[in-house]
Design a protein around this motif. Structure first.
Motif, short mmCIF file in Angstrom:
data_model
loop_
_atom_site.label_atom_id
_atom_site.label_comp_id
_atom_site.label_asym_id
_atom_site.label_seq_id
_atom_site.Cartn_x
_atom_site.Cartn_y
_atom_site.Cartn_z
N LEU A 197 0.62 -1.23 0.10
CA LEU A 197 0.03 0.04 0.12
C LEU A 197 0.78 1.11 -0.11
O LEU A 197 1.94 1.22 0.73
N TRP A 211 0.46 14.04 2.47
CA TRP A 211 0.29 15.22 2.60
C TRP A 211 0.95 15.89 1.05
O TRP A 211 2.11 15.40 0.94
N TYR A 244 8.94 -0.49 5.04
CA TYR A 244 8.33 0.61 5.09
C TYR A 244 8.94 1.84 4.53
O TYR A 244 10.25 1.99 4.84
N MET A 253 -0.59 20.66 6.24
CA MET A 253 -1.43 19.92 7.01
C MET A 253 -1.33 18.59 6.93
O MET A 253 -1.44 18.29 5.75
N PHE A 254 -1.11 17.85 8.29
CA PHE A 254 -0.99 16.50 8.08
C PHE A 254 -2.18 15.81 8.55
O PHE A 254 -2.50 15.86 9.76
N CYS A 255 -2.78 15.00 7.72
CA CYS A 255 -3.90 14.39 7.92
C CYS A 255 -4.23 13.28 6.84
O CYS A 255 -3.77 13.37 5.68
N PHE A 256 -5.02 12.16 7.36
CA PHE A 256 -5.29 11.22 6.43
C PHE A 256 -6.81 11.41 6.04
O PHE A 256 -7.75 11.31 6.89
N LYS A 257 -7.07 11.68 4.77
CA LYS A 257 -8.29 11.85 4.45
C LYS A 257 -9.13 10.52 4.28
O LYS A 257 -10.15 10.39 4.37
N ASN A 258 -8.20 9.62 3.45
CA ASN A 258 -8.48 8.48 3.13
C ASN A 258 -8.28 7.28 4.52
O ASN A 258 -7.23 6.98 4.70
N TYR A 288 -7.34 3.49 4.19
CA TYR A 288 -6.08 3.03 3.85
C TYR A 288 -5.09 3.57 4.85
O TYR A 288 -4.12 2.77 5.08
N GLY A 289 -5.42 4.63 5.58
CA GLY A 289 -4.74 5.05 6.36
C GLY A 289 -4.42 4.17 7.76
O GLY A 289 -3.47 4.00 8.40
N ILE A 330 -4.94 0.65 7.62
CA ILE A 330 -4.48 -0.36 7.17
C ILE A 330 -2.79 -0.10 7.33
O ILE A 330 -1.97 -0.65 7.93
N LEU A 331 -2.45 1.30 6.80
CA LEU A 331 -0.99 1.66 6.92
C LEU A 331 -0.52 1.49 8.47
O LEU A 331 0.51 1.21 8.84
N MET A 344 -0.26 -2.04 9.48
CA MET A 344 0.76 -2.77 9.35
C MET A 344 2.27 -2.18 9.66
O MET A 344 3.07 -2.93 9.83
N SER A 345 2.02 -1.02 9.99
CA SER A 345 3.50 -0.44 10.59
C SER A 345 3.83 -0.72 11.92
O SER A 345 4.90 -0.99 12.33
N TYR A 346 2.81 -1.69 12.73
CA TYR A 346 2.95 -2.09 13.87
C TYR A 346 3.63 -3.69 13.75
O TYR A 346 3.91 -4.33 14.73
N LEU A 347 3.35 -4.23 12.57
CA LEU A 347 3.57 -5.58 12.30
C LEU A 347 4.96 -5.74 12.35
O LEU A 347 5.88 -5.22 11.56
N VAL A 360 8.00 -8.42 11.58
CA VAL A 360 8.18 -9.69 10.86
C VAL A 360 9.35 -10.18 11.33
O VAL A 360 10.53 -9.81 11.28
#
Lengths: 223, 158
Positions: free
Chosen positions: A155, A160, A204, B1-6, B9-10, B12-13, B16-19, B21
């Motif tokens: 993904l 921004w 990442y 401005m820092f934000c996730f509009k979606n 998908y944000g 999920i991201l 996954m960032s906590y995953l 491996v």
């Protein structure tokens, strides 16, 4: 066998955009350039490993042509012996973007990669032999190589303006290595430990999107 | 401005960032390879296992003893090959015989099992370069030194 695989891969890479071109849709829309953030963290806290990776993707119709270049070092000492592997690695592949019509240019993709590396392997120091005394080892094999195929999915999310965060999960398959005679390969840059048959890894990364050609706005279907 | 509009998908991201491996297998340092050559004795006529008593067994380059003089050996299973070299000479002394010797040639490669384990030497392609009367009739059973092999060389005794 490796040469055949290479040619099959290159042919596939060329064909997919050409199929699109045949429908008049071939036009590289944008380039995303970035680097792997997790590798920077790994390099900071793991003193035995150092990795850097650059990631590029080019959006072509509903595909993303992916190009990665990385450098990996692995260095550790066991008793009085030090082992050092280092080398660059490359990945080339194509992803299918399920969100190719997304106005925010997010990408949810899956695809294939062909990856290869040329690396060197070194083992030096003193090995203790109970019967014959200390053994002085100085092995330096500089022309090792390996290649493999990756099934990738991931993904890329616009956070921004042109900035994206993303990840790619990789399943590495069919690894073949050209090893030396005196030192078996332990670590392969870009792949990991050679003994693993199908390792899974994650990238990442942070990417910046540079538009190349302005894409035509998507027209609503005529009634 | 820092934000996730979606947000989908944000989300999920973020997950996954906590995953982490961490599927790498945990290795122990045990290896199937070692540096010990195994020689087994057989009766030339019957083909059955035979045994010998040795007064002394020595190897060039070490003062270590590889035998117990009170014991009859059907298999000598701890004859260490010299990992500094690609050849080892063993000398066997038996009562009523002149000293017998055998020169073993081989190739070797170093294998690292894990970052926490000492490198292991893999010895392969063993062959007999020279031999005296006792080893006149022999057969290489396994060219790779492996703990799982019962013996590497079969020696047939008259």
């Amino acid at each position: 066998m490796p040469i055949i695989l290479k040619y099959i891969w290159i042919s596939l890479m060329l064909c997919m955009p050409l199929w699109s071109m045949g429908q008049g849709k071939f036009m590289p829309k944008a380039l995303r350039v970035g680097g792997d953030l997790s590798y920077l963290a790994i390099s900071a806290y793991d003193s035995t490993a150092e990795k850097y990776e650059l990631n590029v993707d080019v959006a072509v119709h509903r595909f993303l042509v992916a190009l990665d270049y990385g450098i990996a070092h692995k260095n550790f000492t066991i008793e009085q012996l030090s082992h050092y592997s280092k080398g660059p690695y490359f990945r080339v592949g194509i992803d299918y973007n399920l969100l190719h019509k997304d106005p925010r240019r997010n990408a949810l993709f899956f695809g294939l990669r062909y990856a290869w590396t040329n690396f060197s392997d070194e083992l030096k120091g003193v090995r203790l032999d109970t019967y014959y005394g200390d053994q002085f080892i100085q092995l330096n094999e500089t022309s090792k190589s390996a290649f493999w195929v990756e099934v990738a999915g991931g993904l890329k999310v616009n956070i921004w303006k042109g900035l994206f965060l993303g990840y790619t999960m990789r399943l590495k398959l069919f690894m073949q290595t050209k090893s030396g005679h005196d030192l078996e390969t332990f670590y392969i840059p870009g792949y990991g430990k050679s003994e693993q048959n199908t390792p899974v890894s994650m990238n990442y990364y942070i990417l910046y999107r540079i538009p190349l050609f302005k894409a035509k706005p998507i027209q609503p279907p005529l009634e | 401005m820092f934000c996730f509009k979606n947000r989908f998908y944000g989300g999920i991201l973020l997950i996954m960032s906590y995953l982490i491996v961490s599927c790498e297998p945990i290795n122990d340092c045990n290896s199937e390879y070692n540096q010990f050559l195994k020689i087994a004795f057989f009766n030339k006529t019957t083909g059955e296992a035979d045994s010998l008593a040795f007064e002394k067994i020595s190897a060039l380059g070490t003062d270590s003893a590889f035998h117990n003089s009170d014991k009859q050996y059907a298999i000598l299973d701890s004859l260490p090959l010299n990992t500094n070299l690609n050849s080892t000479t063993f000398t066997f002394e038996l009562e009523g015989f002149t000293a017998q010797s055998i020169i073993i040639n081989y190739k070797k490669s170093f294998t690292i099992i894990d970052e926490s384990c000492s490198p292991v030497v893999q010895i392969y392609d063993i062959s007999v370069a020279e031999k005296t009367d006792l080893f006149d009739s022999l057969e290489i059973a396994h060219t790779l030194l492996n703990k799982n092999n019962a013996y590497n060389i079969k020696v047939y005794l008259d």
